[in-house]
Design an enzyme around this catalytic site. Structure first.
Site, PDB file in Angstrom:
ATOM      1  N   PRO A  82      41.455  54.411  38.568  1.00 32.53           N
ATOM      2  CA  PRO A  82      40.208  54.853  39.203  1.00 32.53           C
ATOM      3  C   PRO A  82      39.626  53.857  40.214  1.00 32.53           C
ATOM      4  O   PRO A  82      39.674  52.646  39.988  1.00 32.53           O
ATOM      5  CB  PRO A  82      39.251  55.047  38.024  1.00 32.53           C
ATOM      6  CG  PRO A  82      39.830  54.239  36.917  1.00 32.53           C
ATOM      7  CD  PRO A  82      41.319  54.275  37.115  1.00 32.53           C
ATOM      8  N   ASN A  83      39.106  54.420  41.284  1.00 26.94           N
ATOM      9  CA  ASN A  83      38.401  53.690  42.346  1.00 26.94           C
ATOM     10  C   ASN A  83      39.296  52.844  43.243  1.00 26.94           C
ATOM     11  O   ASN A  83      38.819  52.215  44.186  1.00 26.94           O
ATOM     12  CB  ASN A  83      37.285  52.796  41.760  1.00 26.94           C
ATOM     13  CG  ASN A  83      36.231  53.605  41.033  1.00 26.94           C
ATOM     14  OD1 ASN A  83      35.732  54.589  41.573  1.00 26.94           O
ATOM     15  ND2 ASN A  83      35.904  53.241  39.800  1.00 26.94           N
ATOM     16  N   ARG A  96      35.706  48.561  49.011  1.00 23.50           N
ATOM     17  CA  ARG A  96      35.107  48.260  47.713  1.00 23.50           C
ATOM     18  C   ARG A  96      35.130  46.755  47.445  1.00 23.50           C
ATOM     19  O   ARG A  96      36.208  46.170  47.292  1.00 23.50           O
ATOM     20  CB  ARG A  96      35.919  48.980  46.628  1.00 23.50           C
ATOM     21  CG  ARG A  96      35.489  48.698  45.225  1.00 23.50           C
ATOM     22  CD  ARG A  96      36.514  49.249  44.233  1.00 23.50           C
ATOM     23  NE  ARG A  96      36.068  48.993  42.877  1.00 23.50           N
ATOM     24  CZ  ARG A  96      36.850  48.940  41.837  1.00 23.50           C
ATOM     25  NH1 ARG A  96      38.161  49.138  41.960  1.00 23.50           N
ATOM     26  NH2 ARG A  96      36.365  48.698  40.644  1.00 23.50           N
ATOM     27  N   TYR A 128      38.262  42.206  45.790  1.00 23.30           N
ATOM     28  CA  TYR A 128      39.543  42.930  45.808  1.00 23.30           C
ATOM     29  C   TYR A 128      40.322  42.759  47.104  1.00 23.30           C
ATOM     30  O   TYR A 128      41.463  43.217  47.200  1.00 23.30           O
ATOM     31  CB  TYR A 128      39.289  44.413  45.532  1.00 23.30           C
ATOM     32  CG  TYR A 128      38.696  44.648  44.156  1.00 23.30           C
ATOM     33  CD1 TYR A 128      39.404  44.289  43.013  1.00 23.30           C
ATOM     34  CD2 TYR A 128      37.420  45.195  43.999  1.00 23.30           C
ATOM     35  CE1 TYR A 128      38.861  44.474  41.750  1.00 23.30           C
ATOM     36  CE2 TYR A 128      36.877  45.395  42.739  1.00 23.30           C
ATOM     37  CZ  TYR A 128      37.596  45.033  41.622  1.00 23.30           C
ATOM     38  OH  TYR A 128      37.068  45.214  40.380  1.00 23.30           O
ATOM     39  N   ASN A 171      48.143  49.645  37.659  1.00 24.77           N
ATOM     40  CA  ASN A 171      46.829  49.012  37.664  1.00 24.77           C
ATOM     41  C   ASN A 171      45.877  50.043  37.049  1.00 24.77           C
ATOM     42  O   ASN A 171      45.431  50.958  37.735  1.00 24.77           O
ATOM     43  CB  ASN A 171      46.389  48.648  39.080  1.00 24.77           C
ATOM     44  CG  ASN A 171      45.053  47.903  39.068  1.00 24.77           C
ATOM     45  OD1 ASN A 171      44.349  47.893  38.063  1.00 24.77           O
ATOM     46  ND2 ASN A 171      44.715  47.283  40.184  1.00 24.77           N
ATOM     47  N   ALA A 199      39.487  50.144  35.590  1.00 23.94           N
ATOM     48  CA  ALA A 199      38.518  50.005  34.500  1.00 23.94           C
ATOM     49  C   ALA A 199      39.072  50.475  33.150  1.00 23.94           C
ATOM     50  O   ALA A 199      38.640  49.995  32.090  1.00 23.94           O
ATOM     51  CB  ALA A 199      37.243  50.770  34.843  1.00 23.94           C
ATOM     52  N   HIS A 209      40.307  48.156  30.148  1.00 22.89           N
ATOM     53  CA  HIS A 209      39.454  47.549  29.120  1.00 22.89           C
ATOM     54  C   HIS A 209      39.043  48.534  28.030  1.00 22.89           C
ATOM     55  O   HIS A 209      38.412  48.144  27.055  1.00 22.89           O
ATOM     56  CB  HIS A 209      38.204  46.963  29.796  1.00 22.89           C
ATOM     57  CG  HIS A 209      38.531  46.247  31.083  1.00 22.89           C
ATOM     58  ND1 HIS A 209      39.319  45.115  31.113  1.00 22.89           N
ATOM     59  CD2 HIS A 209      38.231  46.522  32.391  1.00 22.89           C
ATOM     60  CE1 HIS A 209      39.475  44.736  32.379  1.00 22.89           C
ATOM     61  NE2 HIS A 209      38.823  45.569  33.165  1.00 22.89           N
ATOM     62  N   GLU A 243      51.740  45.437  34.004  1.00 25.03           N
ATOM     63  CA  GLU A 243      50.304  45.634  34.274  1.00 25.03           C
ATOM     64  C   GLU A 243      49.895  44.729  35.431  1.00 25.03           C
ATOM     65  O   GLU A 243      50.255  43.555  35.454  1.00 25.03           O
ATOM     66  CB  GLU A 243      49.512  45.259  33.008  1.00 25.03           C
ATOM     67  CG  GLU A 243      48.017  45.389  33.172  1.00 25.03           C
ATOM     68  CD  GLU A 243      47.257  44.863  31.950  1.00 25.03           C
ATOM     69  OE1 GLU A 243      47.880  44.665  30.887  1.00 25.03           O
ATOM     70  OE2 GLU A 243      46.054  44.619  32.094  1.00 25.03           O
ATOM     71  N   HIS A 257      46.723  43.501  38.290  1.00 24.25           N
ATOM     72  CA  HIS A 257      45.329  43.482  38.738  1.00 24.25           C
ATOM     73  C   HIS A 257      45.212  42.649  40.000  1.00 24.25           C
ATOM     74  O   HIS A 257      45.835  41.587  40.116  1.00 24.25           O
ATOM     75  CB  HIS A 257      44.412  42.879  37.667  1.00 24.25           C
ATOM     76  CG  HIS A 257      44.461  43.643  36.389  1.00 24.25           C
ATOM     77  ND1 HIS A 257      43.846  44.857  36.229  1.00 24.25           N
ATOM     78  CD2 HIS A 257      45.097  43.383  35.230  1.00 24.25           C
ATOM     79  CE1 HIS A 257      44.091  45.314  35.022  1.00 24.25           C
ATOM     80  NE2 HIS A 257      44.860  44.445  34.395  1.00 24.25           N
ATOM     81  N   LEU A 258      44.390  43.130  40.910  1.00 28.81           N
ATOM     82  CA  LEU A 258      44.120  42.370  42.127  1.00 28.81           C
ATOM     83  C   LEU A 258      43.323  41.115  41.796  1.00 28.81           C
ATOM     84  O   LEU A 258      43.630  40.016  42.260  1.00 28.81           O
ATOM     85  CB  LEU A 258      43.332  43.237  43.105  1.00 28.81           C
ATOM     86  CG  LEU A 258      44.079  44.474  43.621  1.00 28.81           C
ATOM     87  CD1 LEU A 258      43.180  45.682  43.645  1.00 28.81           C
ATOM     88  CD2 LEU A 258      44.660  44.196  44.980  1.00 28.81           C
ATOM     89  N   SER A 259      42.266  41.293  41.016  1.00 31.75           N
ATOM     90  CA  SER A 259      41.398  40.156  40.670  1.00 31.75           C
ATOM     91  C   SER A 259      41.912  39.497  39.390  1.00 31.75           C
ATOM     92  O   SER A 259      42.704  40.093  38.646  1.00 31.75           O
ATOM     93  CB  SER A 259      39.962  40.649  40.470  1.00 31.75           C
ATOM     94  OG  SER A 259      39.884  41.540  39.366  1.00 31.75           O
ATOM     95  N   ARG A 296      36.246  36.812  35.361  1.00 27.40           N
ATOM     96  CA  ARG A 296      35.130  37.690  35.728  1.00 27.40           C
ATOM     97  C   ARG A 296      34.243  37.958  34.500  1.00 27.40           C
ATOM     98  O   ARG A 296      34.216  37.181  33.578  1.00 27.40           O
ATOM     99  CB  ARG A 296      35.698  38.970  36.356  1.00 27.40           C
ATOM    100  CG  ARG A 296      36.516  38.659  37.632  1.00 27.40           C
ATOM    101  CD  ARG A 296      36.988  39.918  38.300  1.00 27.40           C
ATOM    102  NE  ARG A 296      35.862  40.748  38.704  1.00 27.40           N
ATOM    103  CZ  ARG A 296      35.971  42.037  39.022  1.00 27.40           C
ATOM    104  NH1 ARG A 296      37.160  42.629  38.996  1.00 27.40           N
ATOM    105  NH2 ARG A 296      34.919  42.722  39.381  1.00 27.40           N
ATOM    106  N   ARG A 353      35.678  42.265  31.025  1.00 24.31           N
ATOM    107  CA  ARG A 353      36.984  42.428  31.679  1.00 24.31           C
ATOM    108  C   ARG A 353      38.041  41.516  31.067  1.00 24.31           C
ATOM    109  O   ARG A 353      39.217  41.574  31.447  1.00 24.31           O
ATOM    110  CB  ARG A 353      36.870  42.146  33.183  1.00 24.31           C
ATOM    111  CG  ARG A 353      36.001  43.131  33.923  1.00 24.31           C
ATOM    112  CD  ARG A 353      36.046  42.887  35.420  1.00 24.31           C
ATOM    113  NE  ARG A 353      34.850  43.382  36.056  1.00 24.31           N
ATOM    114  CZ  ARG A 353      34.671  44.651  36.461  1.00 24.31           C
ATOM    115  NH1 ARG A 353      35.635  45.525  36.331  1.00 24.31           N
ATOM    116  NH2 ARG A 353      33.538  45.024  37.009  1.00 24.31           N
TER     117      ARG A 353
HETATM  118  C1  DQA Z   1      41.024  45.697  38.471  1.00 24.00           C
HETATM  119  C2  DQA Z   1      40.108  44.922  37.530  1.00 24.00           C
HETATM  120  C3  DQA Z   1      39.284  45.860  36.666  1.00 24.00           C
HETATM  121  O1  DQA Z   1      38.441  45.133  35.789  1.00 24.00           O
HETATM  122  C4  DQA Z   1      38.418  46.760  37.532  1.00 24.00           C
HETATM  123  O2  DQA Z   1      37.726  47.699  36.734  1.00 24.00           O
HETATM  124  C5  DQA Z   1      39.191  47.424  38.617  1.00 24.00           C
HETATM  125  C6  DQA Z   1      40.240  46.699  39.320  1.00 24.00           C
HETATM  126  C7  DQA Z   1      41.761  44.775  39.464  1.00 24.00           C
HETATM  127  O3  DQA Z   1      42.739  45.218  40.050  1.00 24.00           O
HETATM  128  O4  DQA Z   1      41.359  43.613  39.657  1.00 24.00           O
HETATM  129  O5  DQA Z   1      38.874  48.553  39.006  1.00 24.00           O
HETATM  130  O6  DQA Z   1      42.006  46.381  37.710  1.00 24.00           O
END
Ligand code: DQA
Length: 143
Positions: A9-10, A17, A22, A73, A76, A79, A97, A99-101, A106, A110
């Site tokens: 999502p997102n 964003r 990110y 990825n 959200a 978690h 798995e 993640h960008l961040s 954080r 998270r």
């Molecule tokens: C994320 C980290 C998640 O905590 C967050 O909800 C995201 C992006 C990342 O790629 O850093 O939507 O998965």
């Protein structure tokens, strides 16, 4: 070799964003980079982005007959989603798995990934380069 890439999502909002977290690359930039790198390595990619948890579960469930590895990825859902975790656990396909961040640097909520214990491994914190590393990892895992 065929690999499924799932963006949760997102992630369709990347570029706009929270770029300070990110990065500036859009999802298309990331997907184009992945396609280019996959092509060089003779790997085929299926790429999906969805905001819906159940759709991710369905994609994982359908993947076992089609792909050798999954890069995900879960955004959200990382978690919170026991459903995605269960789908991965029930699947015979290795999962990377991504993640960008750096989720561990954080907010505290998270810091927990319910996906990590059922994944082959996790890459977190390198911006769009995380996906590049995940592709290399997936290829290595498949062998
Ligand atoms: C994320 C980290 C998640 O905590 C967050 O909800 C995201 C992006 C990342 O790629 O850093 O939507 O998965």
């Amino acid at each position: 070799m065929r690999i499924l890439v799932i963006h949760g999502p997102n992630l369709d909002l990347l570029g706009k964003r929270e770029p300070e977290i990110y990065g500036k690359d859009t999802l298309d930039d990331i997907n184009n980079m992945l396609k280019e790198e996959a092509y060089k390595r003779n790997v085929e990619l299926d790429i999906v982005q969805t905001d819906h948890e159940g759709e991710i579960v369905t994609q994982i469930g359908k993947s076992s007959k089609k792909v050798s590895a999954i890069i995900i990825n879960p955004a959200a859902y990382t978690h919170t989603s026991i459903a995605i975790r269960d789908a991965i656990e029930a699947s015979s396909v290795p999962v990377i798995e991504v993640h960008l961040s750096n989720i561990y640097s954080r907010e505290e909520f998270r810091h927990t990934s319910v996906i990590a214990p059922v994944s082959k491994g996790q890459i977190s914190g390198f911006g769009s380069y995380s996906y590049y590393l995940a592709l290399l990892a997936a290829i290595k895992v498949v062998g």
